[in-house]
Structures are given as C-alpha cells and as structure tokens.
Design an enzyme around this catalytic site. Structure first.
Site, PDB file in Angstrom:
ATOM      1  N   LYS A 124       0.842  -1.149  -0.003  1.00 53.09           N
ATOM      2  CA  LYS A 124       0.073  -0.155   0.017  1.00 53.09           C
ATOM      3  C   LYS A 124       0.930   1.111   0.137  1.00 53.09           C
ATOM      4  O   LYS A 124       2.044   1.152   0.525  1.00 53.09           O
ATOM      5  CB  LYS A 124      -0.826   0.212   1.258  1.00 53.09           C
ATOM      6  CG  LYS A 124      -1.936  -0.639   1.454  1.00 53.09           C
ATOM      7  CD  LYS A 124      -2.494  -0.488   2.833  1.00 53.09           C
ATOM      8  CE  LYS A 124      -2.608  -2.061   3.428  1.00 53.09           C
ATOM      9  NZ  LYS A 124      -3.437  -2.997   2.617  1.00 53.09           N
ATOM     10  N   ASN A 170       3.983   7.039  -5.801  1.00 49.38           N
ATOM     11  CA  ASN A 170       2.502   7.251  -6.371  1.00 49.38           C
ATOM     12  C   ASN A 170       2.349   8.761  -6.155  1.00 49.38           C
ATOM     13  O   ASN A 170       2.122   9.286  -5.099  1.00 49.38           O
ATOM     14  CB  ASN A 170       1.601   6.589  -5.226  1.00 49.38           C
ATOM     15  CG  ASN A 170       0.054   7.026  -5.130  1.00 49.38           C
ATOM     16  OD1 ASN A 170      -0.121   7.587  -6.226  1.00 49.38           O
ATOM     17  ND2 ASN A 170      -0.552   6.779  -4.290  1.00 49.38           N
ATOM     18  N   CYS A 205      -1.126  11.599  -5.648  1.00 52.95           N
ATOM     19  CA  CYS A 205      -1.450  12.342  -4.332  1.00 52.95           C
ATOM     20  C   CYS A 205      -1.634  13.928  -4.519  1.00 52.95           C
ATOM     21  O   CYS A 205      -0.624  14.292  -5.281  1.00 52.95           O
ATOM     22  CB  CYS A 205      -0.750  11.867  -3.136  1.00 52.95           C
ATOM     23  SG  CYS A 205       0.906  11.801  -3.671  1.00 52.95           S
ATOM     24  N   THR A 224      -6.133   5.058 -10.491  1.00 56.40           N
ATOM     25  CA  THR A 224      -7.513   5.392 -10.805  1.00 56.40           C
ATOM     26  C   THR A 224      -8.146   6.459 -11.531  1.00 56.40           C
ATOM     27  O   THR A 224      -6.987   7.537 -11.218  1.00 56.40           O
ATOM     28  CB  THR A 224      -8.169   4.851  -9.487  1.00 56.40           C
ATOM     29  OG1 THR A 224      -7.738   5.936  -8.482  1.00 56.40           O
ATOM     30  CG2 THR A 224      -8.374   3.748  -9.002  1.00 56.40           C
ATOM     31  N   GLY A 260      -7.836  -2.609 -14.490  1.00 54.33           N
ATOM     32  CA  GLY A 260      -9.081  -3.525 -14.853  1.00 54.33           C
ATOM     33  C   GLY A 260      -8.561  -4.958 -15.278  1.00 54.33           C
ATOM     34  O   GLY A 260      -9.512  -5.835 -15.863  1.00 54.33           O
TER      35      GLY A 260
END
Ligand SMILES: Cc1cc2nc3c(=O)[nH]c(=O)nc-3n(C[C@H](O)[C@H](O)[C@H](O)COP(=O)(O)OP(=O)(O)OC[C@H]3O[C@@H](n4cnc5c(N)ncnc54)[C@H](O)[C@@H]3O)c2cc1C
Ligand SMILES: Cc1cc2nc3c(=O)[nH]c(=O)nc-3n(C[C@H](O)[C@H](O)[C@H](O)COP(=O)(O)O)c2cc1C
Ligand code: FES
Lengths: 310, 272
Positions: free
Chosen positions: A43, A125, A128, A192, A243
């Site tokens: 995560k 990531n 953010c 996403t 997906g």
C-alpha cells in the site's frame, strides 16, 4: 516450458504479474504462496500517520468500484520498524509504494527506503495532492511530476525507481517523458481515474468524501489506451495496470507495450486472480509457440505492424 | 494431515448448494456441501460470497455472511435477510447450483471452558451470527440463555437460532412493545440478579448493543459483539470496512471488521 521472466531496468522478475498498490497486503498469504508472484507491492506508505477518509470508502458499480480510502497508515517510521520485518519473510522482490505531500518529503522518504534492507524498488505514487501546488496531484502536469522524480533520483541513486502515473491529466505521454528524463527506471500506468456516484434517495455522493478513484474491469479500455500511449512515448519499461482480471487482459496490456502487469480490484472478487493470470499467460504463450513472455511486449504497437510489413 | 489448510487457512472455492429455502417472509437459508471448510469454520467467522444467481447475474463485489451452521460432518450454512441485489441473487440459487465462497474469514467468538452460563441478546438476523455460539457452548457444557428480539412472531426464527442446543429462549416483539429498550433493560436486570451470566454476547442492533454494554459494565460481566460493515476485499487489504474501537489504552482507533473482527470486545466497540 515458457520463460516467464521479465526485466524492469536492473531488476529481473520471475514472472510479469504483481499486485496493484492498495489492493494487496501480507493478509493474502492466508490464501496462497505469495512467492509465486513476480513482485509484491505495498500500500502507499506516507511520511506521517494518516487516519484515512470518512466512510463509505468504497462504492460498487456495474463492473468496477469507486474508492476514496485516503491512504490510512501509521507512517514511514512504523512501516520500516514494524511492517518491513513481516515483508522480509517473502522471497519475491518487494516494491514499496511511496506517497508524500511535497517534493522534499518524497526525497527524504526515498532516501530512507533506499537504506532499508529488503526494498527492491520504490514505486512513487504521484497521484496524491501536492501541497506546494494548491493540492493538485503531482501527476497532473509534467513539471511537478519531473521535480518529484528528480529529487527521489538524487536522494536514492542506486534504488530502482518506478513512477506511477495518473489518468487524470491531459497529456499522459508528456508526463511519462518528463519522468523518464528525470531519471525514472519505469512508469506504472495507471492509477485510478476520478469518478462519482450519487445516492438518489439522499441526493448525496455515495462515497463519504465525494469523488473517488474508479477501477476494475470497466476501467480497462482506458488504462490500456494509456499504456499504449506511454509505451510509444518512452524507452523505459511500462508496467500496465487497470481492470486486469484474466490472462487475456494481461496479454492485451503486454501487447500494448507493458513489460509487466499489476492486478488490483480483481483480487477483491477473486483473491486467487493473480495466480489465474500467471497460469493463463503461460498457457497462452505455450499455445502460440512463444518461448519467452517478454516477446509479447509491444506486439500490438504500430511499430510492430510496420516491422511485420517490412 | 491437511497441510493445505494449515498453510493457507482461507480458501477460494466453488461449492455445491444442497438446500436453498425461504425462512419466514424475509429470510432465506442456504446449506452447502463443503466438508473441509465447514470443519475448520468457527462461530463468529464469516465467508465472502460471490452472489450470482443460477444464470450468473449479480453484483460485482462479494457480500460478507456470517457462518450460521458449521462443524465436522455438517453442511456449511448461511441464514440471511433478503435485502438488496446480492442477497436476492443468493436466494435464487437452487439445489445443485455452484456458489463461490472465500473463507473462513475473521476472528470468531471466544468461549471459556470455565464458564457455566452465557446470555445472548440478538435482534433480527443478528441471530444467524450468534446461532453457532449456542451449539458450541452446549458442546462445552455451558448453559445458554437467549433473548431474541424481532419485528413480529413470523420474523423470530427461534428454531433456526437454537438448533439442537437446548438454549432457553425469551422472545420479544415490536408489535406488543416487548422489544422497547426500557422493557428489555428491566428484563435483563432481573436475569442478572437471578442468575448472573459469566459472559454476554450480542449482534444485530445498535440500541441493544448500547444497552448490553452499559449493563455488562455495571455488573462487571465480560462480553463480545459482532459488528458489520460494508466490505471490499474481506481479507484486510483495502481498509474500507473500518469501525471505531477503543484500544487497550482507551484511544479510539479504526480497526478493520474483516481482519481484527468481526467479533470485538463489548466494551471496546463504539456505537454505530
Ligand atoms: C461480517 C458480516 C457478517 C454478516 N452476516 C450476515 C448474516 O449472517 N445474515 C445477514 O442477513 N446479513 C449478514 N450481514 C450483512 C450482509 O452482508 C448484507 O445484508 C449484504 O451485504 C447486503 O447485500 P445486498 O446486495 O443484498 O444489499 P444492498 O443493500 O443492495 O447492498 C448494497 C451495499 O451495501 C452493503 N451492505 C448493506 N448492508 C450491509 C451490512 N449490514 N453489512 C455490511 N455491508 C452491507 C453491501 O455489501 C453492498 O456494498 C453480514 C455482514 C458482515 C459484515
Ligand atoms: C481500494 C483501492 C485502494 C488503492 N490504493 C492505492 C494506493 O494506496 N496507492 C496507489 O498507488 N494506488 C492505489 N490504488 C490504485 C490501484 O493500485 C490501481 O492503480 C487501480 O485500482 C487500477 O487497477 P485495477 O483496475 O486492477 O484495480 C487503489 C485502488 C483501490 C481499488
Ligand atoms: S474489507 Fe477490505 S479491509 Fe476489510
């Protein structure tokens, strides 16, 4: 026997299938042997403690989910001291997803992770909010994305650095080129896409915090298109995500230019989805007489059509 | 020895429906042929069910469902309120159909062999979650007294609750005011005075949970509550199923119902 190995920069993975950040944890070891995966991805870890977003944090749609979890976590110190020993029980390479609110904080955290035994790569990531840019995500524009990447590159020189891009940008190819020039070893495409669902009975968003990130099967065509665009924009490896639920989905991403794939939401519906993807990939290659899965990478790109025509 | 089960306690498996039947007007029960899973399931644990009717239609995500029946040599059973898309699809399954299950999941109820009697307070379909406690307690020689609250007599499901445990049941109905909190409080106080239980258990109603929490604290009786929350993964990976719980130091923290629960200490849990 099909050779499933894939190379991402200096790192060789036993197979090209790994989990997507935020949809995976050591808990899945209750279901199967995680060392069968090409890599493990944590995560997103943040520098400080975060409580996470208000509930509901997840909302189901016809073929996917919206989420606004809010990256809850105990912070980097706790991650290094408490979570890393647990992760070190596994042999598969560990990719630590890192999220931070400023360029300097990305650099600090990357340096600390690079000094932590057992970290095989950092996945930044950058979807953010950037507190220095009014909370707009780093990944929205080439300049802030490159600034964060360059700072991490300097702070953690030898550490494989993957940068995870966002669909929530006008020109993902430009962002991909910018992070490549700033020193990224790979791009992960994509996070996403922003979405919304409304409860018509209450006239309120279904997610506690309003908008959320959309993922799952319905998002696949968008993610596949992003991978296709990035693969033609950069020379570093592209890791495809969005997906993927079956071996055929994974083959599509590889053919669109990905060197490896990540499986996220599908693991909620089928915790063993990643194993099925690995097995189906191997079967597909065997059926097609393909000796190395790496041969699939980019097989459907325009440059492959041109080569085939010549 | 089954090394698979020891190394990988949670299975994703396709199992066969051996019985599918309505219970009263709003509930449904499913019995599944899953001997290994049934044998290693414990009261209070749950399964994550892929709710697809015989034709394959149903919602995208799985639905969490408490274990209602389990044990060596017995079918695995679920008892549920037919509520929305997922449970409607489940209720359409017929004998011989396949159902994909993931489990057993979570931490169940704890029973202490030193206890002599326990008290269960359940509302509505919360009794499905507590039903296997009655049989486990009976098998350990612990007497079970239960207070079941329901809208009306047709919703009570007393036989579904007690099974073969011989639990002593008191039924309370909304229709005659029997399930009002004040009335339940009076009744529980009388019970505690007559025969103090060694532990109390609850599930299914916020009001009854708060009442039992207060009374149990007052009498110094330990308790357990099974909580519910919407779930994504059911395994502890997505952090969408959190509830506020007090830790040992009294600090309020978010814990995952699927991983740290669904059974929590009665005094640690916060109202929902
Ligand atoms: C650990 C656990 C055990 C459970 N055991 C039982 C049981 O034994 N019998 C029973 O009847 N019900 C039980 N529930 C509740 C059951 O999961 C919900 O009623 C079910 O998810 C409703 O799905 P639906 O599609 O029919 O309803 P919808 O209302 O259409 O569902 C919409 C959404 O809300 C979620 N949701 C709605 N109600 C609940 C709820 N109470 N808890 C969690 N998520 C909810 C669903 O997952 C879905 O995402 C349990 C819940 C949990 C968390
Ligand atoms: C519940 C949930 C939590 C997520 N958390 C993170 C996260 O912490 N960091 C991150 O980079 N991506 C996160 N993602 C995005 C996924 O890693 C992935 O990019 C996205 O879901 C698309 O893939 P999928 O369709 O296979 O799920 C999360 C996705 C979901 C559904
Ligand atoms: S449902 Fe995913 S963490 Fe509990």
């Amino acid at each position: 026997m099909v050779d499933l190995a894939t190379r991402i920069g200096t790192l060789t993975l036993a197979n090209p299938v790994m989990p997507a950040s935020g949809t995976f944890g050591p808990e899945l070891a209750q279901v199967f042997d995680l060392d069968r995966l090409g890599a493990l991805v944590t995560k997103s870890v943040t520098p400080e403690f975060r409580a996470g977003n208000p509930l509901p944090r997840l909302c189901e749609t016809e073929a996917g989910v919206l989420n606004s979890i809010g990256i809850p976590g105990k912070g980097l110190d706790h991650f290094i001291a408490q979570a890393m020993p647990e992760w070190r029980r596994f042999r598969a390479p560990l990719v630590v997803s890192l999220s931070a609110p400023t360029v300097a904080s990305f650099a600090d955290c990357a340096a600390r992770l690079a000094a932590t035994p057992g970290v095989a790569a950092i996945e930044a990531n950058i979807s953010c909010p950037n507190l220095e840019e009014d909370g707009r995500a780093f990944a929205m524009h080439p300049e802030p994305a490159a600034a964060a990447t360059a700072a991490m590159r300097r702070a953690a020189p030898g550490m494989p650095l993957w940068v995870k891009l966002s669909p929530n940008t006008g020109d993902i190819a430009a962002v991909a080129r910018a992070v490549e020039e700033a020193g990224a070893d790979a791009v992960v495409v994509a996070n996403t896409i922003l979405g919304l669902a409304i409860d018509v009975e209450t006239a309120r968003p279904k997610l506690g915090s309003g908008m959320g990130g959309f993922s799952g099967p319905a998002f696949k065509p968008v993610a596949l298109r992003l991978v296709w665009q990035c693969a033609q924009a950069v020379r570093i490896p592209v890791i495809g995500v969005g997906g993927i639920a079956t071996g055929e989905d994974a083959v599509e991403f590889l053919m669109a230019g990905a060197s490896a794939v990540q499986v996220g939401t599908a693991s909620f519906v089928s915790p063993t989805a990643m194993l099925s993807v690995i097995e189906a990939l191997e079967k597909f290659c065997a059926r097609k007489g393909i000796a190395r899965v790496a041969e699939l990478t980019g097989a459907a790109l325009p440059r492959a059509w041109r080569e085939a025509a010549e | 020895m089954d090394l698979g089960a020891a190394a990988f306690p949670v299975a994703e498996a396709s199992v066969t429906v051996i019985e599918s039947a309505p219970v009263g007007r709003r509930y449904h029960r499913l019995l599944l042929d899953a001997p290994d899973l049934s044998a290693r399931s414990r009261p209070g644990q749950f399964f994550h069910l892929l709710c697809r009717d015989g034709g394959g239609a149903g919602p995208y995500l799985r639905r969490p469902m408490s274990i209602w029946r389990c044990g060596e040599g017995r079918p695995l059973g679920f008892l549920f309120h037919v509520k929305g898309k997922g449970t409607t699809a489940l209720a359409r399954l017929r004998e011989g159909d396949a159902l994909s299950v993931v489990g057993p999941l979570g931490h169940g109820f704890r029973l202490d062999p030193a206890w002599r009697r326990i008290l269960i307070v359940a509302r509505g379909v919360g009794l499905a979650t507590l039903a296997p406690v009655t049989e486990a307690a009976a098998a350990m020689g612990i007497a079970v007294e239960a207070v079941l609250s329901a809208r009306a007599e047709a919703d009570l499901m007393a036989p579904e609750f007690a099974g073969a445990s011989g639990a002593a049941i008191t039924a309370l109905f909304d229709a005659d005011g029997g399930s009002d909190v004040e009335h339940v409080e009076k009744m529980l106080r009388a019970r505690f005075a007559a025969a103090r239980p060694d532990a109390v258990f609850t599930c299914g109603s916020n009001r009854l949970f708060l009442l039992l929490q207060r009374l149990a604290a007052e009498h110094g009786i330990p308790g357990q509550v099974a909580l519910e929350q919407q779930m994504g993964c059911g395994l502890g990976m997505c952090f969408c199923c959190v509830r506020q719980v007090r830790d040992e130091t009294g600090k309020v923290v978010n814990l995952r119902v699927c991983a740290e629960g669904p059974v929590f200490d009665l005094q640690a849990a916060l109202a929902w």
